[in-house]
Design a protein around this motif. Structure first.
Motif, short mmCIF file in Angstrom:
data_model
loop_
_atom_site.label_atom_id
_atom_site.label_comp_id
_atom_site.label_asym_id
_atom_site.label_seq_id
_atom_site.Cartn_x
_atom_site.Cartn_y
_atom_site.Cartn_z
N HIS A 54 37.44 46.86 54.84
CA HIS A 54 38.28 45.91 55.60
C HIS A 54 38.56 46.39 57.03
O HIS A 54 39.42 45.83 57.70
CB HIS A 54 39.63 45.72 54.90
CG HIS A 54 39.52 45.04 53.57
ND1 HIS A 54 38.85 43.86 53.39
CD2 HIS A 54 40.00 45.38 52.34
CE1 HIS A 54 38.92 43.49 52.11
NE2 HIS A 54 39.60 44.41 51.46
N ARG A 87 41.51 41.65 37.18
CA ARG A 87 41.74 40.72 38.30
C ARG A 87 42.53 39.48 37.81
O ARG A 87 43.39 38.97 38.53
CB ARG A 87 40.41 40.28 38.92
CG ARG A 87 39.59 41.42 39.53
CD ARG A 87 40.04 41.89 40.88
NE ARG A 87 40.07 40.89 41.89
CZ ARG A 87 40.28 41.15 43.19
NH1 ARG A 87 40.48 42.41 43.61
NH2 ARG A 87 40.32 40.20 44.09
N HIS A 117 46.31 46.80 43.19
CA HIS A 117 44.92 46.68 43.63
C HIS A 117 44.04 46.73 42.39
O HIS A 117 44.34 47.46 41.45
CB HIS A 117 44.53 47.85 44.55
CG HIS A 117 43.04 48.01 44.67
ND1 HIS A 117 42.28 47.31 45.57
CD2 HIS A 117 42.16 48.76 43.94
CE1 HIS A 117 40.99 47.62 45.41
NE2 HIS A 117 40.90 48.51 44.43
N ASP A 120 36.86 44.85 42.66
CA ASP A 120 36.42 43.45 42.60
C ASP A 120 35.01 43.25 42.06
O ASP A 120 34.57 42.11 41.92
CB ASP A 120 36.58 42.78 43.99
CG ASP A 120 35.80 43.49 45.08
OD1 ASP A 120 34.95 44.35 44.77
OD2 ASP A 120 36.05 43.17 46.26
MG MG Z 1 40.02 43.81 47.30
#
Ligand code: MG
Ligand code: RTP
Length: 139
Positions: A54, A87, A117, A120
Motif C-alpha cells: 500500500h 475475511r 487484519h 487476502d
Molecule cells: Mg488487506
C-alpha cells in the motif's frame, strides 16, 4: 476444501479495548485453530514492510502510524478455507459497511482503527506468516 493457514492481526485499537479474547473466541468458534501467536510492538520499519503493497496509497502514512501506536496480537489461524473464513468473520474494511455480527461491525471504530487484519490470498498469507513466524514449519 483444503486446510489452509492465514495471518490474523488484532490491531492496536482492539488490543487497547481489551477484546483479544473475544475476537480469538470467534476464530475458535468458527473452527479455526491458533497454531502460532504473539503480542508484539511493531517498529515503523516493520509496519512499512508489512504493508509495503500500500506504500503509494494516500492512507499509507496514517496506516503505519496507527499500526505502531500500541501492541498488536499476531496469530496464525489454520483450518478449512481459513483465508476466506477469516475475511468473512472480519467483515468489510470500513466498519460502517461491515455486516452485523462481524468483528469489525462489533469492535471497530473507523476505517483506520478497524480492529483486525487478515491475509487476502494464499500467496500473501504465505509471505505474511513467514514475516512474523519464520520458524513455523509449513503445513
Ligand atoms: Mg488487506
Ligand atoms: P487489512 O489489510 O488490514 O486486513 O485490511 P483490508 O484488507 O480489509 O483493507 P486493505 O485495502 O488491505 O487496506 C489496509 C488497511 O488500510 C486502511 N485503509 N484506509 N482511508 C482509506 O480509504 C483506507 N483504505 C484502507 C484500513 O485500515 C485497512 O485495514
Amino acid at each position: 476444501m483444503a486446510i489452509e493457514r492465514t495471518l490474523s492481526i488484532i490491531k492496536p485499537d482492539a488490543v487497547a479495548k481489551n477484546v483479544i479474547g473475544k475476537i480469538v473466541s470467534r476464530f475458535e468458534a468458527a473452527g479455526l485453530k491458533i497454531v502460532a501467536a504473539k503480542l508484539v510492538q511493531l517498529s515503523q520499519a516493520d509496519a512499512e514492510q508489512f504493508y509495503a503493497v500500500h506504500k503509494e496509497r494516500p492512507f499509507f502514512g496514517d496506516l503505519v502510524k496507527f499500526m505502531i501506536s500500541g501492541p498488536v496480537f499476531v496469530q496464525v489461524l489454520e483450518g478449512e478455507d481459513a483465508i476466506t473464513k477469516n475475511r468473512d468473520l472480519m467483515g468489510a474494511t470500513d466498519p460502517k459497511k461491515a455486516a452485523p455480527g462481524t468483528i469489525r461491525a462489533d469492535f471497530a471504530d473507523s476505517i483506520d482503527a478497524n480492529a483486525v487484519h487478515g491475509s487476502d490470498a494464499a500467496e500473501t498469507a504465505k509471505v505474511e506468516i513467514a514475516f512474523f513466524f519464520p520458524e513455523l514449519k509449513p503445513l
